[in-house]
Design an enzyme around this catalytic site. Structure first.
Site, short mmCIF file in Angstrom:
data_model
loop_
_atom_site.label_atom_id
_atom_site.label_comp_id
_atom_site.label_asym_id
_atom_site.label_seq_id
_atom_site.Cartn_x
_atom_site.Cartn_y
_atom_site.Cartn_z
N ARG A 1 42.43 39.70 33.46
CA ARG A 1 42.40 41.12 33.66
C ARG A 1 43.56 41.93 33.41
NH1 ARG A 1 37.90 40.34 33.05
NH2 ARG A 1 35.99 41.15 34.43
N GLU B 1 42.25 49.70 29.89
CA GLU B 1 41.51 49.46 28.57
C GLU B 1 39.97 50.49 28.82
OE1 GLU B 1 38.74 45.71 28.74
OE2 GLU B 1 40.92 45.06 28.90
N HIS C 1 39.29 42.62 24.01
CA HIS C 1 38.55 41.79 25.49
C HIS C 1 37.27 41.19 24.86
CE1 HIS C 1 37.47 42.55 29.75
NE2 HIS C 1 37.14 41.11 29.37
#
Length: 329
Positions: A244, A273, A291
Site C-alpha cells: 500500500r 492513487e 496497482h
C-alpha cells in the site's frame, strides 16, 4: 414449502464473467457492467438496499456509508485482501460482518514484486524506453549499467504469506534474506528461507541493498517508512512496494530519489492513487505500475470464488470462512 429468498448482492465493480454468471445463479445480484467506480453517495445508496455489499479496495466504505446502510445489510464481502478501505469498528458496531479474500493473491503479488525488483536493479524500464525512443546507438561496455542481484541483501518488511513467497523467489536468485515483522516467524520457516530476523526496523534498513514493502496498511503502518527511516537507507539501496502506498512517505521518497539519496524504486501502489506525484513521473530511476500486483486472470477468478463462498456460507446461517476480525489485524 416456499423457496428461500435469494439475498440481494450488490457488486460495486466489474468482475470476471464466470464469477458474475455464478453470482446471478446463486443470488439476486446487481452488477456494475460499466465498471465505473461508485461515488460516495452511490455507495450509501446501494448500502441502503443491499443484503450483501461486495466492494473493492477502491471503494471507501467509511462510517457514514455503514451508519446509513439499511438494517438488512449484514455482510460486506470485500473483493480483495486488504481491508483498510472499510471502517471495521463501525461495521462491528452495526453488527455487520466483513470478509476478504486472503491467500489467493500471494503468488501473483510475489511474482510482481520480484519483477519490479529485477526491473529496477537492471534498469529494464529505462532500457525499454531507450529502444522505443530510437535513441539507442548500440551496445557499449558502460551503457545502461545496473546492479547484480545475486549476493545482495533483501530486507522484507512484513513476513506474511507474500513476504515469504517473495523470500523463496529471491533465494533462487541468490539473494540474502532479511526481514522485520511484528512477530518473528516460526523457526522452521526461518530455516527454510535462511532468513535473518531483525527486531529493529531501523537497524535492518541501514544495512540492506533492497527493501521490499509487504506489510498491510493499518494505522500502525501509516508512513512506517517515514522520512527519518528513509534517510537510514544507503545511497545504493532501492525500494519495491507492492503493498500500500500509505506505508511510505511518498513526498520524502520522491525528494530523495530525485537527489540520488536512494538509488531507485519500483512502485505498484501510491499514497494517493490513482493520483501519482508528478515528480515521480519525471524520474528515470523509478518503475511505476498501475496497482497490478495481483492482476492475473487466475487470481481474480480465485478472489471471486472466495467472495461467493463467503456470501453463500453466510446466507446459509454459518460463519463465513474469511471473516475479518479487528483483533487479528
Amino acid at each position: 414449502m416456499t423457496e428461500k429468498k435469494k439475498p440481494l448482492v450488490v457488486v460495486t465493480r466489474k468482475l470476471p464473467d464466470v464469477i458474475e454468471t455464478r453470482m446471478m445463479e446463486l443470488f439476486d445480484a446487481r452488477l456494475n457492467s460499466d465498471d465505473e467506480p461508485l461515488t460516495h453517495a452511490q455507495l450509501i445508496e446501494v448500502a441502503q438496499a443491499a443484503d450483501v455489499l461486495v466492494p473493492t479496495v477502491t471503494d471507501r466504505i467509511d462510517r457514514e456509508v455503514i451508519e446509513k446502510a439499511g438494517p438488512q445489510l449484514r455482510l460486506i464481502a470485500s473483493f480483495g485482501t486488504g481491508v483498510d478501505h472499510i471502517d471495521l469498528k463501525a461495521a462491528r458496531e452495526r453488527g455487520i460482518s466483513v470478509t476478504n479474500t486472503p491467500g489467493v493473491l500471494t503468488e501473483d503479488t510475489a511474482d510482481m514484486t520480484m519483477a519490479l525488483l529485477l526491473a529496477v536493479g537492471r534498469r529494464v524500464a529505462e532500457g525499454e524506453r531507450l529502444v522505443r525512443s530510437g535513441q539507442w546507438k548500440g551496445w557499449g561496455p558502460t551503457t545502461m549499467l545496473g546492479h547484480r542481484i545475486q549476493g545482495k541483501r533483501l530486507g522484507i518488511l512484513g513476513m506474511g504469506r507474500i513476504g515469504q513467497a517473495l523470500a523463496r523467489r529471491a533465494r533462487a536468485f541468490g539473494m540474502s534474506i532479511h526481514y522485520h515483522n511484528r512477530r518473528r516467524v516460526y523457526p522452521d520457516v526461518e530455516q527454510e528461507l535462511e532468513a535473518t530476523y531483525w527486531e529493529s526496523l531501523d537497524q535492518m534498513l541501514a544495512r540492506m541493498d533492497v527493501v521490499s514493502i509487504n506489510c498491510p496498511h493499518t494505522p500502525a503502518t501509516y508512513h512506517l517508512l517515514s522520512e527519518r527511516r528513509l534517510k537510514l537507507l544507503r545511497p545504493h539501496c532501492f525500494i519495491v512496494n507492492t503493498s500500500r502506498g500509505e506505508v511510505i512517505d511518498e513526498t520524502a521518497l520522491t525528494r530523495m530519489l530525485s537527489k540520488g539519496e536512494i538509488a531507485g524504486a519500483g512502485l505498484d501502489v501510491f499514497e494517493h492513487e490513482p493520483a501519482v506525484n508528478p515528480k515521480l513521473l519525471r524520474l528515470d530511476n523509478v518503475v511505476l505500475l498501475p496497482h497490478m500486483g495481483s492482476a492475473t486472470i487466475e487470481g481474480r477468478i480465485d478472489m471471486g470464488e472466495k467472495v461467493i463462498i463467503n456470501i453463500k456460507t453466510f446466507a446459509d446461517g454459518h460463519a463465513p470462512p474469511d471473516r475479518v476480525l479487528e483483533t487479528l489485524l
